[in-house]
Write a protein that holds these residues in place. Structure first.
Motif, PDB file in Angstrom:
ATOM      1  N   ALA A   1       0.844  -1.202   0.000  1.00 44.35           N
ATOM      2  CA  ALA A   1       0.000   0.000   0.000  1.00 44.35           C
ATOM      3  C   ALA A   1       0.876   1.249   0.000  1.00 44.35           C
ATOM      4  O   ALA A   1       0.606   2.216  -0.719  1.00 44.35           O
ATOM      5  CB  ALA A   1      -0.929  -0.005   1.213  1.00 44.35           C
ATOM      6  N   VAL A   2       1.941   1.216   0.781  1.00 40.00           N
ATOM      7  CA  VAL A   2       2.882   2.343   0.822  1.00 40.00           C
ATOM      8  C   VAL A   2       3.585   2.477  -0.535  1.00 40.00           C
ATOM      9  O   VAL A   2       3.705   3.581  -1.082  1.00 40.00           O
ATOM     10  CB  VAL A   2       3.906   2.170   1.963  1.00 40.00           C
ATOM     11  N   ILE A   3       4.015   1.365  -1.088  1.00 44.05           N
ATOM     12  CA  ILE A   3       4.678   1.385  -2.398  1.00 44.05           C
ATOM     13  C   ILE A   3       3.722   1.912  -3.464  1.00 44.05           C
ATOM     14  O   ILE A   3       4.101   2.739  -4.309  1.00 44.05           O
ATOM     15  CB  ILE A   3       5.218  -0.016  -2.752  1.00 44.05           C
ATOM     16  N   TYR A   4       2.471   1.469  -3.426  1.00 46.24           N
ATOM     17  CA  TYR A   4       1.471   1.932  -4.391  1.00 46.24           C
ATOM     18  C   TYR A   4       1.312   3.448  -4.318  1.00 46.24           C
ATOM     19  O   TYR A   4       1.254   4.128  -5.343  1.00 46.24           O
ATOM     20  CB  TYR A   4       0.114   1.283  -4.145  1.00 46.24           C
ATOM     21  N   LEU A   5       1.237   3.965  -3.110  1.00 45.71           N
ATOM     22  CA  LEU A   5       1.068   5.403  -2.926  1.00 45.71           C
ATOM     23  C   LEU A   5       2.280   6.166  -3.465  1.00 45.71           C
ATOM     24  O   LEU A   5       2.134   7.207  -4.112  1.00 45.71           O
ATOM     25  CB  LEU A   5       0.832   5.718  -1.448  1.00 45.71           C
TER      26      LEU A   5
ATOM     27  N   VAL B   1      -5.747   0.107   2.980  1.00 44.17           N
ATOM     28  CA  VAL B   1      -4.633   0.760   3.671  1.00 44.17           C
ATOM     29  C   VAL B   1      -4.181   1.996   2.891  1.00 44.17           C
ATOM     30  O   VAL B   1      -3.917   3.048   3.481  1.00 44.17           O
ATOM     31  CB  VAL B   1      -3.461  -0.223   3.902  1.00 44.17           C
ATOM     32  N   GLU B   2      -4.109   1.881   1.579  1.00 48.79           N
ATOM     33  CA  GLU B   2      -3.686   3.018   0.765  1.00 48.79           C
ATOM     34  C   GLU B   2      -4.632   4.208   0.945  1.00 48.79           C
ATOM     35  O   GLU B   2      -4.193   5.356   1.049  1.00 48.79           O
ATOM     36  CB  GLU B   2      -3.613   2.610  -0.706  1.00 48.79           C
ATOM     37  N   VAL B   3      -5.919   3.944   1.009  1.00 44.26           N
ATOM     38  CA  VAL B   3      -6.887   5.021   1.251  1.00 44.26           C
ATOM     39  C   VAL B   3      -6.673   5.613   2.645  1.00 44.26           C
ATOM     40  O   VAL B   3      -6.659   6.836   2.824  1.00 44.26           O
ATOM     41  CB  VAL B   3      -8.339   4.517   1.081  1.00 44.26           C
ATOM     42  N   LEU B   4      -6.460   4.747   3.621  1.00 47.88           N
ATOM     43  CA  LEU B   4      -6.286   5.215   5.002  1.00 47.88           C
ATOM     44  C   LEU B   4      -5.022   6.049   5.195  1.00 47.88           C
ATOM     45  O   LEU B   4      -4.992   6.941   6.045  1.00 47.88           O
ATOM     46  CB  LEU B   4      -6.285   4.034   5.970  1.00 47.88           C
ATOM     47  N   ILE B   5      -3.982   5.770   4.408  1.00 47.61           N
ATOM     48  CA  ILE B   5      -2.736   6.534   4.583  1.00 47.61           C
ATOM     49  C   ILE B   5      -2.651   7.750   3.671  1.00 47.61           C
ATOM     50  O   ILE B   5      -1.647   8.451   3.685  1.00 47.61           O
ATOM     51  CB  ILE B   5      -1.475   5.641   4.439  1.00 47.61           C
ATOM     52  N   GLY B   6      -3.692   7.975   2.866  1.00 44.00           N
ATOM     53  CA  GLY B   6      -3.721   9.257   2.185  1.00 44.00           C
ATOM     54  C   GLY B   6      -3.906   9.303   0.690  1.00 44.00           C
ATOM     55  O   GLY B   6      -3.704  10.354   0.096  1.00 44.00           O
ATOM     56  N   ASN B   7      -4.316   8.239   0.046  1.00 46.85           N
ATOM     57  CA  ASN B   7      -4.583   8.340  -1.382  1.00 46.85           C
ATOM     58  C   ASN B   7      -5.787   9.247  -1.591  1.00 46.85           C
ATOM     59  O   ASN B   7      -6.857   9.012  -1.035  1.00 46.85           O
ATOM     60  CB  ASN B   7      -4.828   6.964  -1.997  1.00 46.85           C
TER      61      ASN B   7
END
Length: 188
Positions: free
Chosen positions: A21-25, A77-83
């Motif tokens: 998820a972090v890598i995707y962001l 997770v990606e949405v939760l961390i800021g996408n």
């Protein structure tokens, strides 16, 4: 094949999903730069990165649902961390995971060869492209550009998700951290 999920399966799947998820962001920024230079084709050449967790998780865990669950959790997770895309991203992640899962299901969850992993990357590419066609308005582009985008996304899915995903999972298996998983048992 034992389809029963164990705690270790859930922990590995969750860990992979959070990492990717972090890598995707981070790759959104790479994609934005590429779009600046190449237009809509910019994202297509790296689109395979957004399917990679489904390939890696399925290759390591080898249980029905691993591809779609890992991709969906990564989307959450990606949405939760800021996408900035918001919750619709979770639907996109689910669809991408379903594309990979369909290929593993077609092999009856018995084959995790390089060919199948690459096909799973292509499956994610096709499912996501159909979703993107309607969601992102690809219909406004010329037919030639749409076909080129699909072909490039499929190649990206095969190479980045399939081949790179296999390489990453094999490298993890070589360290010994996955010794209780089917991927490690297969290597012996």
């Amino acid at each position: 094949m034992n389809n029963q999920w164990k705690l270790r399966d859930i922990i590995v799947l969750s860990s992979l999903s959070v990492v990717f998820a972090v890598i995707y962001l981070l790759f959104l920024q790479v994609g934005n730069v590429l779009v600046g230079f190449m237009g809509p084709m910019g994202y297509e050449i790296i689109f395979g990165i957004w399917f990679i967790v489904s390939i890696i998780a399925a290759y390591i865990i080898r249980k029905p649902g691993a591809a779609v669950i890992s991709e969906t959790v990564a989307g959450v997770v990606e949405v939760l961390i800021g996408n900035a895309v918001g919750p619709i991203l979770i639907v996109s992640a689910l669809i991408q995971g379903l594309g990979a899962e369909a290929v593993f299901a077609a092999s009856r969850y018995r084959s995790y060869s390089t060919k199948v992993l690459m096909a799973a990357g292509v499956g994610s590419a096709v499912f996501s492209f159909i979703w993107g066609y309607f969601r992102s308005g690809f219909g406004a582009y010329s037919l030639g550009l749409v076909i080129a985008m699909l072909v490039v996304r499929c190649i990206s899915g095969a190479l980045i998700s399939g081949l790179l995903g296999k390489w990453i999972a094999d490298a993890l298996a070589k360290t010994g951290v996955l010794r209780s998983f089917p991927i490690a048992k297969e290597r012996k």
